[in-house]
Design a protein around this motif. Sequence first.
Motif, PDB file in Angstrom:
ATOM      1  N   VAL A 141       6.207 135.908  78.341  1.00  0.00           N
ATOM      2  CA  VAL A 141       6.322 136.461  76.995  1.00  0.00           C
ATOM      3  C   VAL A 141       6.718 135.322  76.059  1.00  0.00           C
ATOM      4  O   VAL A 141       7.747 134.686  76.250  1.00  0.00           O
ATOM      5  CB  VAL A 141       7.326 137.624  76.935  1.00  0.00           C
ATOM      6  CG1 VAL A 141       7.381 138.198  75.520  1.00  0.00           C
ATOM      7  CG2 VAL A 141       6.930 138.715  77.936  1.00  0.00           C
ATOM      8  N   SER A 142       5.869 135.104  75.073  1.00  0.00           N
ATOM      9  CA  SER A 142       6.032 133.953  74.212  1.00  0.00           C
ATOM     10  C   SER A 142       5.678 134.314  72.774  1.00  0.00           C
ATOM     11  O   SER A 142       5.928 135.436  72.334  1.00  0.00           O
ATOM     12  CB  SER A 142       5.164 132.802  74.753  1.00  0.00           C
ATOM     13  OG  SER A 142       5.390 131.590  74.075  1.00  0.00           O
ATOM     14  N   HIS A 143       5.070 133.380  72.071  1.00  0.00           N
ATOM     15  CA  HIS A 143       4.814 133.477  70.643  1.00  0.00           C
ATOM     16  C   HIS A 143       3.368 133.073  70.367  1.00  0.00           C
ATOM     17  O   HIS A 143       2.711 132.442  71.195  1.00  0.00           O
ATOM     18  CB  HIS A 143       5.791 132.579  69.886  1.00  0.00           C
ATOM     19  CG  HIS A 143       7.209 132.827  70.278  1.00  0.00           C
ATOM     20  ND1 HIS A 143       8.025 133.715  69.612  1.00  0.00           N
ATOM     21  CD2 HIS A 143       7.943 132.352  71.326  1.00  0.00           C
ATOM     22  CE1 HIS A 143       9.205 133.756  70.215  1.00  0.00           C
ATOM     23  NE2 HIS A 143       9.179 132.940  71.248  1.00  0.00           N
ATOM     24  N   GLU A 144       2.900 133.399  69.181  1.00  0.00           N
ATOM     25  CA  GLU A 144       1.503 133.163  68.831  1.00  0.00           C
ATOM     26  C   GLU A 144       1.072 131.707  69.042  1.00  0.00           C
ATOM     27  O   GLU A 144       0.067 131.442  69.711  1.00  0.00           O
ATOM     28  CB  GLU A 144       1.279 133.578  67.375  1.00  0.00           C
ATOM     29  CG  GLU A 144      -0.147 133.437  66.910  1.00  0.00           C
ATOM     30  CD  GLU A 144      -0.327 133.945  65.489  1.00  0.00           C
ATOM     31  OE1 GLU A 144      -1.404 134.465  65.210  1.00  0.00           O
ATOM     32  OE2 GLU A 144       0.619 133.818  64.662  1.00  0.00           O
ATOM     33  N   ASN A 145       1.814 130.766  68.477  1.00  0.00           N
ATOM     34  CA  ASN A 145       1.419 129.359  68.566  1.00  0.00           C
ATOM     35  C   ASN A 145       1.390 128.828  69.994  1.00  0.00           C
ATOM     36  O   ASN A 145       0.406 128.202  70.393  1.00  0.00           O
ATOM     37  CB  ASN A 145       2.340 128.496  67.693  1.00  0.00           C
ATOM     38  CG  ASN A 145       1.692 128.125  66.381  1.00  0.00           C
ATOM     39  OD1 ASN A 145       0.808 127.281  66.350  1.00  0.00           O
ATOM     40  ND2 ASN A 145       2.133 128.740  65.309  1.00  0.00           N
ATOM     41  N   PRO A 146       2.424 129.028  70.800  1.00  0.00           N
ATOM     42  CA  PRO A 146       2.357 128.532  72.175  1.00  0.00           C
ATOM     43  C   PRO A 146       1.230 129.178  72.991  1.00  0.00           C
ATOM     44  O   PRO A 146       0.618 128.511  73.833  1.00  0.00           O
ATOM     45  CB  PRO A 146       3.726 128.881  72.763  1.00  0.00           C
ATOM     46  CG  PRO A 146       4.621 129.047  71.589  1.00  0.00           C
ATOM     47  CD  PRO A 146       3.757 129.553  70.485  1.00  0.00           C
ATOM     48  N   ILE A 147       0.946 130.433  72.737  1.00  0.00           N
ATOM     49  CA  ILE A 147      -0.132 131.090  73.478  1.00  0.00           C
ATOM     50  C   ILE A 147      -1.478 130.491  73.063  1.00  0.00           C
ATOM     51  O   ILE A 147      -2.356 130.270  73.905  1.00  0.00           O
ATOM     52  CB  ILE A 147      -0.086 132.618  73.299  1.00  0.00           C
ATOM     53  CG1 ILE A 147       1.208 133.175  73.903  1.00  0.00           C
ATOM     54  CG2 ILE A 147      -1.311 133.277  73.933  1.00  0.00           C
ATOM     55  CD1 ILE A 147       1.471 134.644  73.613  1.00  0.00           C
ATOM     56  N   GLN A 148      -1.626 130.185  71.777  1.00  0.00           N
ATOM     57  CA  GLN A 148      -2.852 129.524  71.327  1.00  0.00           C
ATOM     58  C   GLN A 148      -2.963 128.129  71.954  1.00  0.00           C
ATOM     59  O   GLN A 148      -4.052 127.680  72.293  1.00  0.00           O
ATOM     60  CB  GLN A 148      -2.890 129.439  69.802  1.00  0.00           C
ATOM     61  CG  GLN A 148      -2.983 130.798  69.125  1.00  0.00           C
ATOM     62  CD  GLN A 148      -4.278 131.523  69.463  1.00  0.00           C
ATOM     63  OE1 GLN A 148      -4.417 132.134  70.520  1.00  0.00           O
ATOM     64  NE2 GLN A 148      -5.230 131.446  68.568  1.00  0.00           N
ATOM     65  N   ALA A 149      -1.835 127.442  72.122  1.00  0.00           N
ATOM     66  CA  ALA A 149      -1.837 126.138  72.781  1.00  0.00           C
ATOM     67  C   ALA A 149      -2.275 126.270  74.237  1.00  0.00           C
ATOM     68  O   ALA A 149      -3.046 125.451  74.744  1.00  0.00           O
ATOM     69  CB  ALA A 149      -0.454 125.493  72.691  1.00  0.00           C
TER      70      ALA A 149
END
Length: 187
Positions: A141-149
Motif C-alpha cells: 500500500v503506497s501512493h500515486e507517484n511511487p506506484i507510477q514509478a
Amino acid sequence: MQLYFLRHGESQANIGGYINDDPSKSVLLTAKGREQAATAAQALSGIDFSHAYASQFPRARQTAEIVLAGRNLALIIDARLNERRSGLDGHPVEVFNGLVRPDPVRIKPANGESFLEQMERLRGFLDEIAQLHPAGVVLAVSHENPIQAAAALAGRDVAAAARGGLANCEWLRLEWPLQAPTSCASG
C-alpha cells in the motif's frame, strides 16, 4: 513474485489539494477513503496475500489495515514505499505540478527527489522483496507517484508513467522482475 501495489484511499490532503510528503504529519483517510478501502478489501478478498507492506504514512497504514482486516497477516512498514519527496510539504499540489511539468522525469525540486530517483528507491524495494518472497503474493500500500514509478520499472514508458495518474484505491498488479503491469479499479 506477484505484487499488488494499492494506492491509499482518499485522504484529507487529497480533498484539500495540498501536498503531504512528511509521514510524521497525521493526514488521515476521509470517510470516503475508508469506504474506498473497504471496497478494495472486498475486491481483493480472494487473493491469498503472503506478505503485506505499507508506507510510513498514516493514510497508507489505515488503508492496509482495512484491506487486511480478518486476515492473519502482519503489516510491514517500509519507507521505500513513501510518497515522492517534493520538498513542498503543505503547499498546493499545483505548485509541485507546475514545477515539474517541463520535465516530470528529471526535475528535482529543492529538498525533493526526481522521478528517476524515486524509481531507484522503488527498485531497491522490489528487488529486496523479490529475494525475500520469490514465490510470494505481496500487497504493497503506497501512493500515486511511487506506484507510477513501479509501473515504469515494469516496462511502462517512463515519461508516461511520470505524467500518469492512479485513482484512490486503484491498484497495479505486476510480476517482479520485469513483467507487464495491469491496472484494476476497485469499484
